[in-house]
Write an enzyme that holds these catalytic residues in place. Sequence first.
Site: not given
Length: 320
Positions: A45-47, A85, A122-124, A159
């Site tokens: 996970s990049g996050y 990622d 972050c996508g979120h 993605r």
Amino acid sequence: MVTQTATARFRDLLKGGEILVKPGAYNALTAKIIEAAGFKTCGVSGYAVSATLLGKPDVGLLTGTEMVMISRYITDAVDIPVIADADTGYGNAINVIRTVEDFIRAGVAGVHIEDQVAPKRCGHVAGKEIISVEEAVGKYRAAAKIRDELDPDFVLIARTDARGVANGSVSDVIERGKAYLDAGADMIFPEGLVSKEELEAVTLALQCPIHFNRTGVSPMLSLKELNDLGISMVSFATGALRCGTHAIWEFMHDFKDRDVSAQVDFLDLVKNHPVGNIHKFIGFDGVRKIEEEYLPVAKLSAKYDQSLGYLPTGSEVQGD
């Protein structure tokens, strides 16, 4: 006997007809725990890597070199296929070529590359922007070319954050997903969908392997629901980060308040836990086995006889 590559094993898993659950790791130890729990694959996970390696948010501060390094440590530590990622590919199509080369050589089974404007986030989290379809297609075409040249089994996941940008829509996700498949992507990762109905619309329109990130603004659907929708893989990218951060926070505040009493209570709590004997879990017994095979007997006796501490034997262990 020829050993099947991680990329080929991952493709076989995707063909197995059962949804893959992909927890996110951020270092070799968290990947080993994910593997020990019985998961068949894990992500990098990049996050989570940004949070643990840099102590900073997922806003494009992490470099490709750092992610490849962590990914290599993880693939060396576990036998399950690892998916990394790769953020935006760390640049344009030229940079993507180098990025995919490096991840393939690091031993990962696949990567996901997103269509955000760099620096990404972050996508979120709100505030995302995406590049044009034309530029994104060029990046995925470049990635597919290197995949085909170096390892055709390597899985390229495209993605798209088209739903989560200002005025984004499901139709944008579908349009981009089709273009990315035509460019050579193996799987589409529609980030930030907000309902089961949106996810169903994407899967029906694209008719391809779909990766779903079950977190943030996206719905918490069960494996049965995801299987019924035909989802190929689901992730909780920050699960290890969140639970680990919570546990460390709780212990460190207790330790600050109660000093050695907190330490003694913690060690008593975990003494019969699979990772309570951290020396054994991390592999000291395996080191002893290697020593017994390759080091002179006299040297081993000198090292271990009457030496204090945990005594690794390779089978039944002594000490604590």
